[in-house]
Write an enzyme that holds these catalytic residues in place. Sequence first.
Site, mmCIF file in Angstrom:
data_model
loop_
_atom_site.group_PDB
_atom_site.id
_atom_site.type_symbol
_atom_site.label_atom_id
_atom_site.label_comp_id
_atom_site.label_asym_id
_atom_site.label_seq_id
_atom_site.Cartn_x
_atom_site.Cartn_y
_atom_site.Cartn_z
ATOM 1 N N LYS A 50 0.832 -1.207 0.000
ATOM 2 C CA LYS A 50 0.000 0.000 0.000
ATOM 3 C C LYS A 50 0.865 1.256 0.000
ATOM 4 C CE LYS A 50 -1.741 1.598 4.042
ATOM 5 N NZ LYS A 50 -1.392 3.032 4.233
ATOM 6 N N ASN A 51 1.872 1.281 0.870
ATOM 7 C CA ASN A 51 2.648 2.510 1.034
ATOM 8 C C ASN A 51 3.607 2.769 -0.130
ATOM 9 O OD1 ASN A 51 1.324 3.004 3.371
ATOM 10 N ND2 ASN A 51 3.054 2.580 4.747
ATOM 11 N N CYS B 194 -4.332 12.946 13.104
ATOM 12 C CA CYS B 194 -4.943 11.637 12.952
ATOM 13 C C CYS B 194 -4.673 10.861 14.211
ATOM 14 C CB CYS B 194 -4.432 10.913 11.726
ATOM 15 S SG CYS B 194 -2.970 9.981 12.012
ATOM 16 N N ARG C 146 1.088 14.567 13.347
ATOM 17 C CA ARG C 146 1.549 14.346 11.977
ATOM 18 C C ARG C 146 1.445 15.577 11.081
ATOM 19 N NH1 ARG C 146 -0.504 8.531 9.936
ATOM 20 N NH2 ARG C 146 1.420 8.506 8.777
ATOM 21 N N PRO C 147 2.231 16.598 11.352
ATOM 22 C CA PRO C 147 2.203 17.783 10.488
ATOM 23 C C PRO C 147 2.835 17.503 9.119
ATOM 24 C CG PRO C 147 3.919 17.995 12.140
ATOM 25 C CD PRO C 147 3.224 16.701 12.428
ATOM 26 N N ASP D 188 5.285 0.590 11.691
ATOM 27 C CA ASP D 188 4.049 -0.041 11.220
ATOM 28 C C ASP D 188 3.936 -1.515 11.628
ATOM 29 O OD1 ASP D 188 3.233 2.321 10.135
ATOM 30 O OD2 ASP D 188 3.600 1.774 8.046
ATOM 31 N N ARG E 257 -8.484 -0.435 5.194
ATOM 32 C CA ARG E 257 -7.660 0.573 4.541
ATOM 33 C C ARG E 257 -6.347 -0.037 4.061
ATOM 34 N NH1 ARG E 257 -5.823 4.908 8.035
ATOM 35 N NH2 ARG E 257 -4.592 5.126 6.162
HETATM 36 C C1 UD1 Z 1 4.649 6.882 6.156
HETATM 37 C C2 UD1 Z 1 3.744 5.672 6.053
HETATM 38 C C3 UD1 Z 1 3.287 5.226 7.434
HETATM 39 C C4 UD1 Z 1 4.493 5.001 8.333
HETATM 40 C C5 UD1 Z 1 5.414 6.219 8.334
HETATM 41 C C6 UD1 Z 1 6.702 5.989 9.100
HETATM 42 C C7 UD1 Z 1 2.705 6.005 3.896
HETATM 43 C C8 UD1 Z 1 1.474 6.300 3.123
HETATM 44 N N1 UD1 Z 1 2.604 6.002 5.223
HETATM 45 O O1 UD1 Z 1 3.848 7.918 6.710
HETATM 46 O O2 UD1 Z 1 2.534 4.022 7.298
HETATM 47 O O3 UD1 Z 1 4.050 4.750 9.651
HETATM 48 O O4 UD1 Z 1 5.754 6.571 6.990
HETATM 49 O O5 UD1 Z 1 7.376 4.897 8.584
HETATM 50 O O6 UD1 Z 1 3.745 5.716 3.342
HETATM 51 N N2 UD1 Z 1 6.599 14.599 10.400
HETATM 52 C C9 UD1 Z 1 6.650 15.962 10.708
HETATM 53 N N3 UD1 Z 1 6.533 16.856 9.670
HETATM 54 C C10 UD1 Z 1 6.354 16.469 8.385
HETATM 55 C C11 UD1 Z 1 6.319 15.082 8.091
HETATM 56 C C12 UD1 Z 1 6.446 14.170 9.128
HETATM 57 O O7 UD1 Z 1 6.799 16.350 11.850
HETATM 58 O O8 UD1 Z 1 6.238 17.333 7.506
HETATM 59 C C13 UD1 Z 1 6.766 13.618 11.502
HETATM 60 C C14 UD1 Z 1 5.559 12.726 11.684
HETATM 61 O O9 UD1 Z 1 4.590 13.314 12.510
HETATM 62 C C15 UD1 Z 1 6.199 11.504 12.302
HETATM 63 C C16 UD1 Z 1 7.568 11.432 11.627
HETATM 64 O O10 UD1 Z 1 7.789 12.735 11.108
HETATM 65 O O11 UD1 Z 1 6.380 11.697 13.683
HETATM 66 C C17 UD1 Z 1 7.679 10.448 10.500
HETATM 67 O O12 UD1 Z 1 6.611 10.628 9.612
HETATM 68 P P1 UD1 Z 1 6.695 10.273 8.056
HETATM 69 O O13 UD1 Z 1 7.882 9.415 7.791
HETATM 70 O O14 UD1 Z 1 6.565 11.529 7.276
HETATM 71 O O15 UD1 Z 1 5.384 9.411 7.875
HETATM 72 P P2 UD1 Z 1 4.369 9.429 6.678
HETATM 73 O O16 UD1 Z 1 5.069 9.663 5.386
HETATM 74 O O17 UD1 Z 1 3.185 10.281 7.013
#
Ligand code: UD1
Length: 426
Positions: free
Chosen positions: A22-23, A123, A128-129, A313, A405
Amino acid sequence: MPRIRVVGGQRLAGQISISGAKNAALPLMAASLLTDETLTLENLPRLADIATLSSLLEHHGVAIEVNGGDGPNKGRVAHFHAADIVDTTAPYDLVRKMRASVLVLGPILARCGEARVSQPGGCAIGTRPVDLHLKGLQELGAEIELDGGYIEARAPNGLVGGQVVFPFVSVGATENLMMAAALAKGRTTLLNAAREPEVQDLGHCLQAMGAQIEGIGTDTITIDGVEALHGAVHSVLPDRIETGTFAAAAAITGGDVELLGADLTHIGSFVDVMKAAGISMEPTDAGIRVVAINGRVAGVDAMTEPYPGFPTDLQAQFMALMTVADGAAMVTETIFENRFMHVPELARMGANITLHGGSALVRGVERLTGAPVMATDLRASVSLVLAGLAAEGETIVNRVYHLDRGYERVEEKLAACGADIERIWD
Ligand code: UD1
């Protein structure tokens, strides 16, 4: 609303096909926005999140044709054709269902010079910003404003390559920036980039579309922008999280299961921890064989980290396994600040877990007991299914739309290996 009913105590034995990830599929689908030619994706999983992103892409003008590969164990093939982007706004109603919708921001901005994307809300697993996505795009020359709940990004003269230093690893921000930089003028360097297999899969697909990318799979990715990308055919890599989930299912039932199509190289740190717990995971010609060798698993500590570390995950699923371990396990979450919502639900089934900040001390118990429980997010919900497989009596998992999902036909796959599990509608 459907629920899942599990009666525990059946040892799993047999084979389970692993679906496309999925990811990986979500960013790959978003990449179709970068070209006016057709991007064909093979091995797409059948999941609610895929349908959600498909609706958003159609809104932007992507024609999607799904065909082929429709045996129960084969992924689908879909063609994505974004001849014209007819609307550069990703509206609230489509984005709010799934945070990964923000992945359309980079491609639409790069191709059209403007994009307006509803801000993904908080969420269940933390705030998760998307600040890293926005700061990165600003480094590429985008002007960004937040207005009325929308991210408004503009680059009227096109994006220009730049240097982006991520303060910490973000999968989504790395992906958004890779896609945007592929069409920017000049060279972009991403430092402290994510190395997850799904990010690598996107990089390889972009290369097949004509992007100039180096350093895929390392923390420094260099992208030399090109004028236009072209169509490509790409196969989505197998889902390592589904792989780990079914490995935990086999382990928690003392079972012996072959995971068809699974790739051991994507889950090295998980395999290390499973082996320390007494579970054998070995490659076969068709995938991975998981065998619970001797009775109860041992308690082993695990800490989530960006790839190649232990995946966040798989934290909930591993914790479910540790609830019935012989001994104690410290499970530490470092990626998301609120990813222990499965803990009170597991406790309702008799698990002994103490939370201290980002760590959960799990003291293994001899047996869990079935109970009605509530799914709260995708991975938390599947951890309750795993606990149900091992528990004495009946477990009813409510709110299984979270599960749908990200897991394709989870109850069918488990039932085919002997689990007493069904979806009930009432
Ligand atoms: C992706 C995965 C999710 C997985 C996560 C971490 C997808 C669709 N989802 O989510 O299943 O759990 O990677 O492996 O691929 N953060 C910020 N600012 C930002 C972006 C992220 O503070 O602009 C923080 C997040 O809140 C979190 C951390 O960075 O604490 C890592 O998040 P991130 O790697 O970006 O996760 P996703 O891409 O949302």
